[in-house]
Structure formats: C-alpha cells, structure tokens
Design a protein around this motif. Structure first.
Motif, PDB file in Angstrom:
ATOM      1  N   ARG A 105       0.849  -1.188   0.000  1.00 52.49           N
ATOM      2  CA  ARG A 105       0.000   0.000   0.000  1.00 52.49           C
ATOM      3  C   ARG A 105       0.887   1.242   0.000  1.00 52.49           C
ATOM      4  NH1 ARG A 105      -1.579   3.523   3.924  1.00 52.49           N
ATOM      5  NH2 ARG A 105      -3.660   4.449   3.786  1.00 52.49           N
ATOM      6  N   VAL A 106       0.560   2.218  -0.846  1.00 57.43           N
ATOM      7  CA  VAL A 106       1.352   3.441  -0.898  1.00 57.43           C
ATOM      8  C   VAL A 106       1.185   4.203   0.416  1.00 57.43           C
ATOM      9  CG1 VAL A 106      -0.540   4.717  -2.024  1.00 57.43           C
ATOM     10  CG2 VAL A 106       1.813   5.556  -2.211  1.00 57.43           C
ATOM     11  N   HIS A 147       2.072   9.279  -1.352  1.00 52.50           N
ATOM     12  CA  HIS A 147       0.819   9.656  -2.002  1.00 52.50           C
ATOM     13  C   HIS A 147       0.765  11.175  -2.186  1.00 52.50           C
ATOM     14  CE1 HIS A 147      -3.595  10.156  -2.498  1.00 52.50           C
ATOM     15  NE2 HIS A 147      -3.520   8.970  -3.062  1.00 52.50           N
ATOM     16  N   PHE A 148       1.098  11.911  -1.128  1.00 48.81           N
ATOM     17  CA  PHE A 148       1.085  13.371  -1.196  1.00 48.81           C
ATOM     18  C   PHE A 148       2.149  13.886  -2.161  1.00 48.81           C
ATOM     19  CE2 PHE A 148       2.507  17.509   0.780  1.00 48.81           C
ATOM     20  CZ  PHE A 148       1.448  18.253   0.278  1.00 48.81           C
ATOM     21  N   ALA A 149       3.346  13.297  -2.065  1.00 50.22           N
ATOM     22  CA  ALA A 149       4.439  13.727  -2.942  1.00 50.22           C
ATOM     23  C   ALA A 149       4.098  13.474  -4.410  1.00 50.22           C
ATOM     24  CB  ALA A 149       5.725  12.991  -2.577  1.00 50.22           C
ATOM     25  N   THR A 150       3.466  12.330  -4.705  1.00 48.16           N
ATOM     26  CA  THR A 150       3.132  12.000  -6.088  1.00 48.16           C
ATOM     27  C   THR A 150       2.070  12.949  -6.635  1.00 48.16           C
ATOM     28  OG1 THR A 150       3.644   9.677  -5.621  1.00 48.16           O
ATOM     29  CG2 THR A 150       2.460  10.141  -7.657  1.00 48.16           C
ATOM     30  N   LYS A 151       1.139  13.370  -5.799  1.00 53.12           N
ATOM     31  CA  LYS A 151       0.161  14.366  -6.240  1.00 53.12           C
ATOM     32  C   LYS A 151       0.874  15.644  -6.670  1.00 53.12           C
ATOM     33  CE  LYS A 151      -2.679  14.475  -2.663  1.00 53.12           C
ATOM     34  NZ  LYS A 151      -3.885  14.842  -1.873  1.00 53.12           N
ATOM     35  N   ARG A 191      -0.465   1.471  -9.308  1.00 48.03           N
ATOM     36  CA  ARG A 191      -1.262   0.386  -8.728  1.00 48.03           C
ATOM     37  C   ARG A 191      -0.552  -0.116  -7.488  1.00 48.03           C
ATOM     38  NH1 ARG A 191      -1.404  -4.857 -12.095  1.00 48.03           N
ATOM     39  NH2 ARG A 191      -0.144  -5.812 -10.471  1.00 48.03           N
ATOM     40  N   ASP A 192      -1.177   0.063  -6.316  1.00 48.60           N
ATOM     41  CA  ASP A 192      -0.568  -0.457  -5.101  1.00 48.60           C
ATOM     42  C   ASP A 192      -1.266  -1.767  -4.727  1.00 48.60           C
ATOM     43  OD1 ASP A 192      -2.952   0.182  -3.792  1.00 48.60           O
ATOM     44  OD2 ASP A 192      -2.085   1.708  -2.501  1.00 48.60           O
ATOM     45  N   LYS A 193      -1.044  -2.228  -3.535  1.00 46.75           N
ATOM     46  CA  LYS A 193      -1.578  -3.530  -3.108  1.00 46.75           C
ATOM     47  C   LYS A 193      -3.100  -3.563  -3.145  1.00 46.75           C
ATOM     48  CE  LYS A 193      -1.411  -6.743   0.794  1.00 46.75           C
ATOM     49  NZ  LYS A 193      -0.904  -6.958   2.183  1.00 46.75           N
TER      50      LYS A 193
END
Length: 442
Positions: free
Chosen positions: A400-401, A406-410, A423-425
């Motif tokens: 799971r991310v 998650h925030f950084a990727t946004k 795609r995470d778990k």
C-alpha cells in the motif's frame, strides 16, 4: 529404471504435470533436458510460472520462445497476458493484443477475457472497456473481469452498474463476482449498495457468504466510520474471523482515530502468530498519527517483519524493478540525482516529508531520509528521466502506498505536468494535476 526418462512424450507429460502441481523448478529441469520441445511444453511451463506467481520468469520464457522461433497459440497468449497484468507490462500486453488480431485469435472469448483483465490491471481501463464492448459473447468471467477492473480503479458506481447490467442480461453471478462488487462498494464508500448486494447474494442466489464476503462488508462498514456496525457484522459470522478481518477493522480504527476499539482489536491478533505483525504496524501508525509514540501497545509477537517495498515500471518492453533505498540499477546515480532535483522542487511548493508512518526507532532526520527513498519515488524519478515530457508514468507497487508518497506524487503530477498511474496492493491511483482519483480514500 524403465529407460523412459529420455522419451520425449514422457518428458512432455512430466513438464505438464510438474507445472500443474506448482513444482515449476522440476518442470524447468525436465524442460531444459529435452532435445525437442513442442508448443505444448512451452505452454505448460509458461502457464505454470504464471500460476506460481512467477510472472518475470513467464516473460523470460516467452522471450526464449521467440528466440527459438516458436509461434505462440491462444493458450500461450492468455498466460502471457496474465503475467503482463501482474507486472503492469502494458506495452507487452498491447503487443499481444495486436498479435492476436493479426493471427485471427481476437474473437476467442478466453483471450478477450484475459485482455480485459490485463488492460484493467495495467491501468488502461478505457481499453478494457473497448475490448468488453466489442465482445459478441460475454460470459460470467467477462462481466466479473470488468466489475473487478472498475473496483480496483475506485469506480464503485460503475462496478455496481455493470453488476446490475450483467444480471439484466441473464448472467448469474457467482461468489467470486460478489466479492468483486462488494470490494468495489468498499473502495468507493457505497454502503447501501454494498448491503443490498450482500442481501441478494443470499436471498436471490442462495450463496452462503464466505469469510471473504464478510471481510468485504467489515471493510465497507469500517471505512465508512460505522465501526459498531462492522463489529456487529463480525459477531454475526457463522465462522471465526480470520486475521485479515481483524486487520481490516483495525485499519478502520486507524482511519477514524478510534484508539480504544483499536486496542481491543489488537488483542484478538496474537492467536494468528506471525500474521499479527502487520496489525502491530497499523496500531503503531495510529498512535504515531495521534503523536502518542510512548503509549504504543504490543501484542507480544516480537518486532513485526516488514515486506520490502518494491515498485516496477515498464519501459520499451523491459521491466525495471526498484526496492526501497537500493542502488543496484545501472542508472542509480542519475536516478538519485533526479530524485534530489524532484524533492527540491517539491519543497519549493510547500512539500514537507511526513514521517508519521515510519516504523523505526531512529532520529527524525533519518526518518525523513527513509521516506525519501521509497521504491515508488525511485521508480517515478526513473520514469521522469527516461520517458518523453507529457507521457504518463505507470508504476506497480507490491505494498500500500504510504501517505507521504501519495502526497508527494500528487505534487509531482502537478509540478512536472505528468499523469502518474500507480497500482498499489489495494487499488489504482491516477494522479493528475495535483489530485488523485482515490480522493485520498484508500
């Protein structure tokens, strides 16, 4: 003993049997010892690799097939598509689709079903829909694959809509299909729809709920904040809840900050032994978020073992794998330089690393460094380096991310103007222009 070990028919049978029972190492030994290999042998071993979860080995075997001039049939292509789905190898999956079309295999229902599954798991849901809509004949697996695709992409309403369309077309859902639609409702917070599907599973179709169905309902209710209702569902189960159900409820306690119920749930986990390790991690995250590090309880299972984070990205048909903090990739130096640049630009727009989920007793500065080299960040840096501007970056992660990534990727999707499909778990995340398709609900 009978001198049959070198007989090609015996060898072919052994490859097939070993592969089917999961003994792929023995199947490979027999395969390598053969002087002549027909298509069935190649197909048996490739399918065995896929069924054993060895998708990379399956792709490697397919490349050997090509080098040996062996022409794949529909069975091989279905196995190959399953491997592509596991790894998120969209480019290779597209090649298989084109090859099937050129060789008159595109109308095969099994291949079409595998294409739907592959495209959905590789993040190309539109292509999955196109294949589905183009099918003249749709069986239960066709509908279930489409419903499951909507589910992992967080499109609960579409999954439920597809379910009712399937029923309206006279296709009878099975227990696996109900798991998909219940999971879709859970991911999207569709409580009433999920409850309705759970009810008709029993009343209209006579399917006795299994632990997986109860698990979906506990997750659905818990994620929606209906923790007492989730507890009531657990108490109504005719079988004992397993570790997955207790961890699901514990995660809901974390999401909604219910530490007291979380402490009670944690006490139910010791009986599951090593499986309780991830529950200890969840509880630690809950206390860390509440800034109560000194109060973290233990379930007496020792230090929880963490599965190493691994992220995979496909580029020009080649799979690149990254582990947290590793430097084994041939381009590691450039990747870390790019990652440093990315982090600098993110800090300029207000990014501050979140270390609340770091599970180590280390100094704050080291925690920041730990989250900074998570596998998905390395994969994204590689993608930014090696793909043209504006091209989507597609990543598959085994865990799971975390909230920081998650925030950084946004932010990366906005600052660098890239769509990032991860795609995470549990599900897919489509990052575009600073937001995520999951609406921060994952």
């Amino acid at each position: 003993m009978l001198g049959l070990a070198s007989d090609k028919y015996v060898q072919a049978s052994l490859v097939n049997v070993y592969a089917k029972v999961g003994s792929v190492q023995f199947a490979r030994k027999v395969f390598d010892a053969m002087d002549e290999r027909d298509l069935i042998c190649w197909s048996s071993l490739l399918t065995g690799y896929v069924q054993a979860g060895l998708a990379m080995d399956a792709l490697g075997l397919f490349r050997e097939m090509q080098l040996n001039g062996v022409k794949p049939d529909g069975v091989v292509l279905v196995g190959l598509l399953l491997a592509c789905g596991v790894l998120g190898a969209l480019d290779l999956g597209r090649w298989v689709h084109a090859y099937a079309g050129k060789n008159g295999l595109g109308s095969d229902v099994y291949l079409s079903n595998a294409l739907i599954d592959m495209y959905a798991k590789c993040g190309s849901l539109e292509r999955a829909q196109e294949v589905f809509m183009a099918m003249g004949e749709k069986d239960l697996f066709s509908w279930s694959s489409m419903i499951a695709g909507y589910a992992i992409h967080g499109l609960g309403a579409k999954a439920v809509g597809a379910f009712w369309s399937m029923v309206g077309n006279g296709v009878r859902p099975d227990e696996v299909c109900f798991i998909s639609v219940l999971a879709a409702c859970s991911h999207a917070g569709l409580v009433e729809e999920g409850q309705r599907c759970f009810e008709i599973m029993v009343s209209d179709y006579g399917i006795e709920p299994k632990v997986e169905h109860y698990g979906c309902m506990v997750d659905l209710l818990g994620r929606a904040g209906l923790l007492q209702e989730a507890m009531a569902m657990i108490h109504s189960m005719p079988m004992k809840p397993n570790a997955i159900i207790w961890r699901s409820l514990l995660n809901s306690c974390r999401l909604h900050g219910n530490i007291e119920l979380g402490k009670w749930v944690l006490k139910q986990l010791p009986k599951f032994g090593p499986e309780s390790g991830s529950a200890q991690i969840l509880m630690t995250k809950m206390y860390a978020t509440a800034e109560k590090w000194g109060e973290i309880p233990s379930i007496g299972c020792g230090k929880p073992a963490k599965t190493p984070g691994c992220s995979v990205i496909e580029l020009d048909g080649e799979i690149h794998e990254f582990l947290m903090g590793d430097k084994v990739h041939p381009m590691s130096e450039k990747i870390y330089e790019k990652l440093d640049q990315v982090m600098r630009e993110l800090r300029n727009v207000g990014y501050v690393p979140s270390v609340s989920e770091v599970m180590f007793d280390i100094e704050e500065e080291e925690k920041v460094g730990a989250v900074g080299v998570h596998s998905e960040k390395l994969a994204i840096a590689f993608g930014l380096l090696e793909t043209p501007e504006g091209m989507a970056i597609r990543i598959v992660k085994n865990l799971r991310v975390c909230s920081d990534c998650h925030f950084a990727t946004k932010l990366i999707s906005k600052v660098f103007r890239r769509e990032i499909v991860m795609r995470d778990k549990n599900r897919f995340h489509h990052f575009r222009d600073g937001s995520c398709s999951c609406m921060d609900f994952w």
